[in-house]
Write a protein that holds these residues in place. Sequence first.
Motif, mmCIF file in Angstrom:
data_model
loop_
_atom_site.group_PDB
_atom_site.id
_atom_site.type_symbol
_atom_site.label_atom_id
_atom_site.label_comp_id
_atom_site.label_asym_id
_atom_site.label_seq_id
_atom_site.Cartn_x
_atom_site.Cartn_y
_atom_site.Cartn_z
ATOM 1 N N ALA A 117 59.138 82.560 85.191
ATOM 2 C CA ALA A 117 59.710 81.269 85.642
ATOM 3 C C ALA A 117 58.655 80.045 85.960
ATOM 4 C CB ALA A 117 60.376 81.682 87.187
ATOM 5 N N LEU A 118 57.439 80.360 86.489
ATOM 6 C CA LEU A 118 56.485 79.732 86.587
ATOM 7 C C LEU A 118 55.984 78.854 85.322
ATOM 8 C CD1 LEU A 118 54.151 81.287 89.495
ATOM 9 C CD2 LEU A 118 55.518 79.387 89.752
ATOM 10 N N LEU A 119 55.916 79.800 84.240
ATOM 11 C CA LEU A 119 55.450 79.331 83.019
ATOM 12 C C LEU A 119 56.596 78.362 82.271
ATOM 13 C CD1 LEU A 119 53.933 82.422 81.755
ATOM 14 C CD2 LEU A 119 52.642 80.471 82.075
ATOM 15 N N PHE A 120 57.773 78.814 82.362
ATOM 16 C CA PHE A 120 58.904 77.942 82.082
ATOM 17 C C PHE A 120 59.039 76.414 82.574
ATOM 18 C CE2 PHE A 120 60.823 81.717 80.045
ATOM 19 C CZ PHE A 120 61.015 81.240 78.579
ATOM 20 N N PRO A 154 53.920 81.497 75.911
ATOM 21 C CA PRO A 154 53.550 82.732 76.262
ATOM 22 C C PRO A 154 54.884 83.381 77.036
ATOM 23 C CG PRO A 154 52.200 81.481 77.878
ATOM 24 C CD PRO A 154 52.809 80.581 76.358
ATOM 25 N N ALA A 155 55.485 82.559 77.747
ATOM 26 C CA ALA A 155 56.793 83.219 78.690
ATOM 27 C C ALA A 155 57.664 83.819 78.051
ATOM 28 C CB ALA A 155 57.252 82.041 79.280
ATOM 29 N N ALA A 165 48.094 82.678 78.435
ATOM 30 C CA ALA A 165 48.681 81.697 79.383
ATOM 31 C C ALA A 165 47.741 81.289 80.390
ATOM 32 C CB ALA A 165 49.810 82.553 80.116
ATOM 33 N N VAL A 166 46.612 82.251 80.499
ATOM 34 C CA VAL A 166 45.601 81.659 81.725
ATOM 35 C C VAL A 166 44.649 80.739 80.898
ATOM 36 C CG1 VAL A 166 43.780 82.608 82.889
ATOM 37 C CG2 VAL A 166 45.861 83.868 82.840
ATOM 38 N N LEU A 167 44.332 80.939 79.688
ATOM 39 C CA LEU A 167 43.285 79.830 78.922
ATOM 40 C C LEU A 167 44.089 78.568 78.791
ATOM 41 C CD1 LEU A 167 41.750 82.669 76.357
ATOM 42 C CD2 LEU A 167 40.572 81.736 78.380
ATOM 43 N N ALA A 168 45.414 78.644 78.687
ATOM 44 C CA ALA A 168 46.114 77.408 78.357
ATOM 45 C C ALA A 168 45.948 76.510 79.561
ATOM 46 C CB ALA A 168 47.616 77.649 78.090
#
Length: 408
Positions: A95-98, A169-170, A37-40
């Motif tokens: 929630a932030l990723l979605f 990733p979420a 998720a970070v690398l994305a």
Amino acid sequence: MSRALGALQDPGFRWFFLARTITMIGGSMSSIALAFAVLAIDNSPAALATVLTVFTVANVVFLVFGGVVADRLPRAAVIQSCYVLDILSVGAMVALLFSSNATVPLLAALSAVTGASTAFVMPAMQGIIPQLTTPAHLQQANAMLSFVRSATTIGGPIIAGVLVASAGPAWAMSVQIVGWLVAIVLLAMVRLPAPSPSDASFFRDLRTGWGEFWSRTWMWSICLAFMLLNAIHIGAWGVAGPFIAKNDPRLGIAGWGWVVSAEGAGILVMTLLLMWLPLRRPLRWGMLAVTALAIPLTMLGLYPHAALVAVAAFLAGAGVEIFNTGWNVTEMEQIPGDKLSRVASYDMLASFVAMPLGTLAFGWLIGRVDTTALLVGSAIVYAVVALGTMLIPSVWRMGRVEAASVTA
């Protein structure tokens, strides 16, 4: 088989074992998901190193406080409370990723919360295991927990890799939230007597734990060694590994999932053996075996082909498990139970304190120096330091308390 699974005869350990199993399943997926998720968001080793460093710093800052709390309060309740906090922090990440609003600083801040929470969970778990089982079942109990950890490490990264690649990733991180919810309910079934009230101040309890820790040469010497060993491990394996996987087709993201799973397979095989075979010299064999981690580090630098690194990771996993079981059993046998969480927190603090430097150092060095020289050199230093601890007499001679009693 009854000997290997003897710890399950203890009702409290059965509930704890089930709860821990469920949380480890989610955790094996969530850690991989967070990295990608970070690398994305920012495809740089520095971004991943930042998030890992913030987690570790928060963990290190609160560890000794977590040890005192776990010795003063019911340990199952401490673990449950931390799981509630973890649900809130990881839930915010999901929630932030979605919503596509995640940024590296936000993920780092929420990682700090989970790092602080983990600082209370780890000493509580180290202290609760001897309360839930008998001395005769102690090695089996630790091996069983490692067995589940390795089994989930095999399947978790593969499932997480597929889930991250297909859905994001979420979704993988959401699995861990469900696991924490179930674990909170299961831990409510663990019945233990309340710890004796302490008239000492919080800081006096800290000093008592430090005295117990520093009075044992075998303990502080190995912890000092692991300051460097863990810094190399998290930097070379945790930062360089995913970065090479994402940017070198010989390894690849899917290949890295197989490598991590192979490491778990090595742990899995060794835990099965350790359920049956007693470690009469747990520290001697543990420090010799942990040296095997230098093999995959060397392969990662010389030729990061997924199959070759996976074979080396299998051997390393087996070696790491010998050390982990030997170390945990020794600590649980040698330290008084009412001080175990505090002493364990100093052990963890000494072992983890240099890990942020490792993530930052490798995050900075990758791309600035020759990767092959960096990883091979790190592997050599790792092996020399690990083998050097065996020159300390108390490390070399340490035996099992149970074995000594039977002999007497």
